[in-house]
Design an enzyme around this catalytic site. Structure first.
Site, short mmCIF file in Angstrom:
data_model
loop_
_atom_site.label_atom_id
_atom_site.label_comp_id
_atom_site.label_asym_id
_atom_site.label_seq_id
_atom_site.Cartn_x
_atom_site.Cartn_y
_atom_site.Cartn_z
N GLY A 46 0.85 -1.19 0.00
CA GLY A 46 0.00 0.00 0.00
C GLY A 46 0.88 1.23 0.00
O GLY A 46 2.05 1.16 0.36
N GLN A 51 2.74 10.18 1.74
CA GLN A 51 4.05 9.55 1.97
C GLN A 51 5.08 10.00 0.92
O GLN A 51 6.29 9.83 1.14
CB GLN A 51 3.93 8.03 1.95
CG GLN A 51 3.12 7.47 3.12
CD GLN A 51 3.04 5.98 3.10
OE1 GLN A 51 2.17 5.42 2.41
NE2 GLN A 51 3.93 5.31 3.80
N CYS A 95 5.13 0.13 8.21
CA CYS A 95 4.84 1.33 7.42
C CYS A 95 6.11 1.72 6.66
O CYS A 95 7.21 1.71 7.23
CB CYS A 95 4.42 2.48 8.34
SG CYS A 95 3.96 3.97 7.42
N LEU A 96 5.94 2.04 5.39
CA LEU A 96 7.12 2.40 4.58
C LEU A 96 7.74 3.72 5.05
O LEU A 96 8.88 4.02 4.72
CB LEU A 96 6.72 2.48 3.10
CG LEU A 96 6.26 1.14 2.50
CD1 LEU A 96 5.76 1.34 1.08
CD2 LEU A 96 7.36 0.10 2.57
N HIS A 137 -5.20 1.39 6.91
CA HIS A 137 -3.88 1.98 7.17
C HIS A 137 -3.62 3.14 6.21
O HIS A 137 -3.12 4.19 6.61
CB HIS A 137 -2.81 0.89 7.02
CG HIS A 137 -1.40 1.35 7.18
ND1 HIS A 137 -0.60 1.02 8.25
CD2 HIS A 137 -0.62 2.14 6.38
CE1 HIS A 137 0.59 1.59 8.11
NE2 HIS A 137 0.61 2.25 6.99
N GLU A 138 -4.00 2.94 4.92
CA GLU A 138 -3.74 3.98 3.91
C GLU A 138 -4.66 5.18 4.10
O GLU A 138 -4.21 6.32 3.97
CB GLU A 138 -3.92 3.40 2.50
CG GLU A 138 -3.00 2.24 2.16
CD GLU A 138 -1.54 2.47 2.50
OE1 GLU A 138 -0.86 1.49 2.81
OE2 GLU A 138 -1.08 3.63 2.52
N HIS A 141 -3.39 7.45 6.61
CA HIS A 141 -2.33 8.34 6.11
C HIS A 141 -2.94 9.63 5.55
O HIS A 141 -2.39 10.72 5.71
CB HIS A 141 -1.52 7.66 4.99
CG HIS A 141 -0.34 6.85 5.47
ND1 HIS A 141 0.70 7.39 6.19
CD2 HIS A 141 -0.03 5.55 5.31
CE1 HIS A 141 1.60 6.44 6.46
NE2 HIS A 141 1.17 5.30 5.93
O1 K2U Z 1 1.35 2.56 3.95
C1 K2U Z 1 2.43 1.98 3.98
O2 K2U Z 1 3.40 2.43 4.60
C2 K2U Z 1 2.56 0.61 3.32
C3 K2U Z 1 2.23 -0.39 4.39
C4 K2U Z 1 0.84 -0.88 4.16
C5 K2U Z 1 0.42 -1.85 5.22
C6 K2U Z 1 0.82 -1.73 6.55
C7 K2U Z 1 0.37 -2.65 7.48
C8 K2U Z 1 -0.45 -3.69 7.11
C9 K2U Z 1 -0.84 -3.80 5.80
C10 K2U Z 1 -0.40 -2.88 4.86
C11 K2U Z 1 3.25 -1.52 4.45
O3 K2U Z 1 4.50 -1.07 4.84
S1 K2U Z 1 3.55 -2.39 2.99
C12 K2U Z 1 4.74 -3.56 3.65
C13 K2U Z 1 4.01 -4.68 4.36
C14 K2U Z 1 3.69 -5.77 3.60
C15 K2U Z 1 2.97 -6.81 4.17
C16 K2U Z 1 2.54 -6.74 5.49
C17 K2U Z 1 2.86 -5.63 6.26
C18 K2U Z 1 3.61 -4.57 5.70
ZN ZN Z 2 2.12 3.47 6.21
#
Ligand code: K2U
Ligand code: ZN
Length: 173
Positions: A46, A51, A95-96, A137-138, A141
């Site tokens: 996501g 971001q 979270c990235l 989560h998105e 943001h």
């Molecule tokens: O928004 C972001 O920073 C990307 C997030 C999205 C996300 C966070 C938590 C749970 C689900 C989605 C992630 O960093 S993407 C990396 C990732 C991949 C699989 C599971 C958890 C995090």
């Molecule tokens: Zn995030």
């Protein structure tokens, strides 16, 4: 198509409430393309426009995790949660913008979301599982909210201090 730098917490631009998109024009479509490319490169499942330092209500997702399965890149413009289940689920989120930090976050297990797609068409879908966690989560943001905001103050402060240190080290390289 450009891979753009992802802002790292703490950064005031990650705390702003993003503005709605009025018209889906070529600029919005180009940004959505860059967001998908940046998301896949990270890699992530996501990404939200804030971001990338862009205060507009656009998110991208692709939570297809099965190896070899068909990817499902999604672009959601002005996404809005219209229903949430009573049932809750807990997921260890990352979270990235907060690299290498993970913590359990509890959220509604299923949500119904309505949004505008890149063709300007209104869409509506119910998400469950990882898709549900990700879309919530998105959308957080877009409202300047990070998953660490659901943690206690001590854990949140510890993670923030680690990110301040990481940014200092990255600035030195
Ligand atoms: O928004 C972001 O920073 C990307 C997030 C999205 C996300 C966070 C938590 C749970 C689900 C989605 C992630 O960093 S993407 C990396 C990732 C991949 C699989 C599971 C958890 C995090
Ligand atoms: Zn995030």
């Amino acid at each position: 198509m450009t891979i753009r730098p992802i802002l790292i917490h703490p950064d005031p631009r990650l705390k702003k409430v993003a503005d709605p998109v009025d018209t889906v024009d070529a600029e919005v479509r180009a940004l959505a393309e860059d967001m998908l490319e940046t998301m896949y490169d990270a890699p992530g499942i996501g990404l939200a426009a804030p971001q990338l330092g862009i205060t507009r209500r656009i998110i991208t997702m692709d939570c297809v995790k099965e190896e070899g399965a068909e990817p499902r890149p999604m672009v959601l413009i002005n996404p809005r949660i219209t229903w949430a289940s009573e049932e809750r689920s807990t997921y260890e989120e990352g979270c990235l913008s907060i690299p290498d930090q993970y913590a359990e976050v509890e959220r509604p297990a299923e949500v119904e979301v309505t949004w505008m797609d890149v063709d300007g068409q209104t869409q509506q879908e119910r998400f469950d599982g990882l898709w549900s966690t990700c879309v919530q989560h998105e959308i957080d943001h877009l409202d300047g909210k990070l998953f660490i905001d659901y943690l206690g103050p001590m854990k949140r402060q510890m993670i923030t201090r680690k990110m301040v240190k990481l940014k200092r080290e990255r600035a030195r390289t």
